[in-house]
Design a protein around this motif. Sequence first.
Motif, PDB file in Angstrom:
ATOM      1  N   PHE A   1       0.657  -1.167   0.090  1.00 45.91           N
ATOM      2  CA  PHE A   1      -0.059  -0.108   0.054  1.00 45.91           C
ATOM      3  C   PHE A   1       0.784   1.331   0.218  1.00 45.91           C
ATOM      4  O   PHE A   1       0.292   2.368   0.060  1.00 45.91           O
ATOM      5  CB  PHE A   1      -0.986  -0.085   1.119  1.00 45.91           C
ATOM      6  CG  PHE A   1      -1.851  -1.327   1.113  1.00 45.91           C
ATOM      7  CD1 PHE A   1      -2.948  -1.231   0.446  1.00 45.91           C
ATOM      8  CD2 PHE A   1      -1.602  -2.237   2.048  1.00 45.91           C
ATOM      9  CE1 PHE A   1      -3.777  -2.257   0.447  1.00 45.91           C
ATOM     10  CE2 PHE A   1      -2.434  -3.328   2.283  1.00 45.91           C
ATOM     11  CZ  PHE A   1      -3.486  -3.403   1.450  1.00 45.91           C
ATOM     12  N   GLY A   2       2.170   1.232   0.075  1.00 46.91           N
ATOM     13  CA  GLY A   2       2.954   2.306   0.020  1.00 46.91           C
ATOM     14  C   GLY A   2       3.211   2.677   1.481  1.00 46.91           C
ATOM     15  O   GLY A   2       2.858   2.411   2.400  1.00 46.91           O
ATOM     16  N   PRO A   3       4.571   3.352   1.416  1.00 46.38           N
ATOM     17  CA  PRO A   3       5.190   3.477   3.048  1.00 46.38           C
ATOM     18  C   PRO A   3       4.286   4.634   3.646  1.00 46.38           C
ATOM     19  O   PRO A   3       4.252   4.299   4.728  1.00 46.38           O
ATOM     20  CB  PRO A   3       6.310   4.412   2.673  1.00 46.38           C
ATOM     21  CG  PRO A   3       6.801   3.978   1.174  1.00 46.38           C
ATOM     22  CD  PRO A   3       5.546   3.851   0.592  1.00 46.38           C
ATOM     23  N   ALA A   4       3.570   5.532   2.969  1.00 45.92           N
ATOM     24  CA  ALA A   4       2.485   6.385   3.620  1.00 45.92           C
ATOM     25  C   ALA A   4       1.705   5.738   4.562  1.00 45.92           C
ATOM     26  O   ALA A   4       0.755   6.164   5.658  1.00 45.92           O
ATOM     27  CB  ALA A   4       2.016   7.618   2.954  1.00 45.92           C
ATOM     28  N   SER A   5       1.281   4.204   4.027  1.00 45.08           N
ATOM     29  CA  SER A   5      -0.003   3.513   4.779  1.00 45.08           C
ATOM     30  C   SER A   5       0.460   3.029   5.997  1.00 45.08           C
ATOM     31  O   SER A   5      -0.446   2.852   6.954  1.00 45.08           O
ATOM     32  CB  SER A   5      -0.306   2.406   3.850  1.00 45.08           C
ATOM     33  OG  SER A   5       0.980   1.579   3.824  1.00 45.08           O
ATOM     34  N   LEU A   6       1.935   3.297   6.448  1.00 45.72           N
ATOM     35  CA  LEU A   6       2.227   2.627   7.666  1.00 45.72           C
ATOM     36  C   LEU A   6       1.845   3.854   8.738  1.00 45.72           C
ATOM     37  O   LEU A   6       1.452   3.557   9.821  1.00 45.72           O
ATOM     38  CB  LEU A   6       3.748   2.702   7.785  1.00 45.72           C
ATOM     39  CG  LEU A   6       4.516   1.611   6.771  1.00 45.72           C
ATOM     40  CD1 LEU A   6       5.782   1.638   7.023  1.00 45.72           C
ATOM     41  CD2 LEU A   6       3.788   0.361   6.967  1.00 45.72           C
ATOM     42  N   LEU A   7       1.884   5.192   8.296  1.00 49.20           N
ATOM     43  CA  LEU A   7       1.428   6.097   9.184  1.00 49.20           C
ATOM     44  C   LEU A   7      -0.112   6.074   9.722  1.00 49.20           C
ATOM     45  O   LEU A   7      -0.235   6.287  10.564  1.00 49.20           O
ATOM     46  CB  LEU A   7       1.726   7.492   8.717  1.00 49.20           C
ATOM     47  CG  LEU A   7       3.326   7.918   8.572  1.00 49.20           C
ATOM     48  CD1 LEU A   7       3.273   9.076   7.416  1.00 49.20           C
ATOM     49  CD2 LEU A   7       3.931   8.063   9.745  1.00 49.20           C
ATOM     50  N   ARG A   8      -0.826   5.941   8.546  1.00 42.89           N
ATOM     51  CA  ARG A   8      -2.246   5.287   8.756  1.00 42.89           C
ATOM     52  C   ARG A   8      -2.421   4.369   9.737  1.00 42.89           C
ATOM     53  O   ARG A   8      -3.578   4.347  10.591  1.00 42.89           O
ATOM     54  CB  ARG A   8      -2.937   5.335   7.366  1.00 42.89           C
ATOM     55  CG  ARG A   8      -2.638   6.372   6.356  1.00 42.89           C
ATOM     56  CD  ARG A   8      -2.719   7.875   6.653  1.00 42.89           C
ATOM     57  NE  ARG A   8      -2.053   8.576   5.672  1.00 42.89           N
ATOM     58  CZ  ARG A   8      -1.163   9.485   5.695  1.00 42.89           C
ATOM     59  NH1 ARG A   8      -0.606   9.705   7.237  1.00 42.89           N
ATOM     60  NH2 ARG A   8      -0.570  10.523   4.918  1.00 42.89           N
ATOM     61  N   LEU A   9      -1.713   3.166   9.460  1.00 41.21           N
ATOM     62  CA  LEU A   9      -1.918   1.972  10.009  1.00 41.21           C
ATOM     63  C   LEU A   9      -1.489   2.396  12.174  1.00 41.21           C
ATOM     64  O   LEU A   9      -2.418   1.901  12.527  1.00 41.21           O
ATOM     65  CB  LEU A   9      -1.250   0.982   9.640  1.00 41.21           C
ATOM     66  CG  LEU A   9      -1.069  -0.335  10.562  1.00 41.21           C
ATOM     67  CD1 LEU A   9      -2.667  -0.976  10.571  1.00 41.21           C
ATOM     68  CD2 LEU A   9      -0.225  -1.256   9.904  1.00 41.21           C
ATOM     69  N   VAL A  10      -0.353   2.918  12.065  1.00 41.14           N
ATOM     70  CA  VAL A  10      -0.101   3.308  13.390  1.00 41.14           C
ATOM     71  C   VAL A  10      -1.272   4.042  14.192  1.00 41.14           C
ATOM     72  O   VAL A  10      -1.652   4.024  15.288  1.00 41.14           O
ATOM     73  CB  VAL A  10       1.260   3.766  13.526  1.00 41.14           C
ATOM     74  CG1 VAL A  10       1.643   4.522  14.742  1.00 41.14           C
ATOM     75  CG2 VAL A  10       2.406   2.852  12.926  1.00 41.14           C
ATOM     76  N   GLY A  11      -1.676   5.236  13.198  1.00 41.71           N
ATOM     77  CA  GLY A  11      -2.482   5.945  13.860  1.00 41.71           C
ATOM     78  C   GLY A  11      -4.078   5.344  14.252  1.00 41.71           C
ATOM     79  O   GLY A  11      -4.509   5.602  15.167  1.00 41.71           O
ATOM     80  N   LEU A  12      -4.596   4.247  13.493  1.00 43.40           N
ATOM     81  CA  LEU A  12      -5.568   3.626  13.470  1.00 43.40           C
ATOM     82  C   LEU A  12      -5.293   2.662  14.631  1.00 43.40           C
ATOM     83  O   LEU A  12      -6.369   2.405  15.507  1.00 43.40           O
ATOM     84  CB  LEU A  12      -6.125   2.974  12.365  1.00 43.40           C
ATOM     85  CG  LEU A  12      -6.609   3.857  11.248  1.00 43.40           C
ATOM     86  CD1 LEU A  12      -6.444   3.026   9.913  1.00 43.40           C
ATOM     87  CD2 LEU A  12      -7.682   4.542  11.571  1.00 43.40           C
ATOM     88  N   LEU A  13      -4.041   2.118  14.815  1.00 39.71           N
ATOM     89  CA  LEU A  13      -3.798   1.142  15.901  1.00 39.71           C
ATOM     90  C   LEU A  13      -4.041   1.954  17.210  1.00 39.71           C
ATOM     91  O   LEU A  13      -4.690   1.455  18.030  1.00 39.71           O
ATOM     92  CB  LEU A  13      -2.667   0.423  15.741  1.00 39.71           C
ATOM     93  CG  LEU A  13      -2.494  -0.640  14.714  1.00 39.71           C
ATOM     94  CD1 LEU A  13      -0.926  -0.936  14.623  1.00 39.71           C
ATOM     95  CD2 LEU A  13      -3.364  -1.764  15.150  1.00 39.71           C
ATOM     96  N   GLY A  14      -3.695   3.221  17.296  1.00 37.04           N
ATOM     97  CA  GLY A  14      -3.489   4.081  18.569  1.00 37.04           C
ATOM     98  C   GLY A  14      -4.763   4.331  19.001  1.00 37.04           C
ATOM     99  O   GLY A  14      -5.451   3.970  20.212  1.00 37.04           O
ATOM    100  N   LEU A  15      -5.878   4.370  17.874  1.00 33.40           N
ATOM    101  CA  LEU A  15      -7.376   4.928  18.171  1.00 33.40           C
ATOM    102  C   LEU A  15      -8.131   3.630  18.653  1.00 33.40           C
ATOM    103  O   LEU A  15      -8.935   3.646  19.271  1.00 33.40           O
ATOM    104  CB  LEU A  15      -7.970   5.737  17.081  1.00 33.40           C
ATOM    105  CG  LEU A  15      -7.425   6.926  16.588  1.00 33.40           C
ATOM    106  CD1 LEU A  15      -8.253   7.149  15.220  1.00 33.40           C
ATOM    107  CD2 LEU A  15      -7.783   8.079  17.638  1.00 33.40           C
ATOM    108  N   SER A  16      -7.442   2.647  18.142  1.00 31.55           N
ATOM    109  CA  SER A  16      -8.239   1.271  18.511  1.00 31.55           C
ATOM    110  C   SER A  16      -7.971   0.944  20.159  1.00 31.55           C
ATOM    111  O   SER A  16      -8.818   0.577  20.754  1.00 31.55           O
ATOM    112  CB  SER A  16      -7.904   0.069  17.668  1.00 31.55           C
ATOM    113  OG  SER A  16      -8.077   0.339  16.162  1.00 31.55           O
TER     114      SER A  16
END
Length: 417
Positions: A138-153
């Motif tokens: 999904f591209g390197p930028a997807s890692l930032l989104r994944l980490v942010g979503l994990l934090g919200l979870s």
Amino acid sequence: MQATVPPVTDHRYLSNSQCCLTLILPPASSHMTRAFLQIPGGWAAQLYGGRRTLIVSFLAWSLASLLTPGNASNVLPIVIARVCVGLAQGGLIPSVHTVLSQWIPPHERARAVSLTTSGMYLGSAAAMLVLPSVAAAFGPASLLRLVGLLGLSWLAMWLIVGRDAGARRGSADGRIPLTAMEAEKKSDRQQPLIRANGSASAAVVAAPPPWGRMLRSSAVWAIVVNNFAFHYAFYLVMNWLPTYFDSVLRLELASLGVLKTLPYLVMFLMSNVGGWLGDILIISRQHNVAAARKAVNTIGMVSAIVSLMLMPSATGMISGVLTTTLTMGTLGLSRGGFSVNHMDIAPKYAGMVMGISNTAGTLAGVIGVAVTGYILDAAGGASSLAGWWRAHLLASVILLGALMVFNVFAKGTKQFD
């Protein structure tokens, strides 16, 4: 960032120190901001309670991660976003220790702290396995989104299960004040009773934190010095591991597959062993708290010194992975000593003492990585074994000095009321 160091130094002809300064700017901006927010974070946890500060911290850094620009050419916006992450994360570790000091009885604290903080290493192992595939798909930028979503979870779960400590014995209404704000409210509620009864014995007064006494305390500084030494060695190994494998062992870390996670998995395991061992020494072996903390700390750090000095002598994949794993595992074991001790000497101000201590630990990460880069350059580059011997010797000397300070000055009894 760590995995890009070897190719960048090879293909762009940068020195190790130049590469370090070039590549660490965004993460270092977060790191430095987080370092100087540890003490205010501990103060906030003491004032408002660990549960509230954890909620604010997770919400803020998760949103900052989600909003970080995905284009690496936008250096300034990325640095600003990482500064925001650092600001938000400044209260995380102090808040966790504030909550644990309220929830956990003294004879179980080593296990509780070790289990809680060892999650960092388990997360590192999972990230090394999962994130490269996510970035490739999904591209390197997807890692930032994944980490942010994990934090919200995590935040969603914390809102459901997280609680400030419940009823306690030892006060008129069965509870003791857990934060300065709660103490002030309780004192206000009791003022009419005090005036009616003509006695101030039931009042709970929110005394200001004893900053001066804490900063002058040799027991506090014993923890601070050991936190610095631990993180100096830890970040040296963690951040320079790809370069070590590439330049010394002539192996790409990415080619090791599941093996590359072994140091972090063993560190997760040994962190919990250190906590278990500390509590066992207190409960079963009838050691006093100070002796138990010093014993675990000494075993871990002496073993880490030996392992650190074995790393430059590794000649292949097996010996490289083995010595790295031993180093990380023994460092993890030492956390059952110094990393729990702040709750022994200052249970009421555990988050604040942890904030002071973790400031030194976070700064050690920045200093250790940069100093190692300059040592390698001075020795002729990362391919020179002499540079690695010197870098690891410096880390070993720091660990040795720290454990001696801890053995002399650490205390196991409450120093601050």
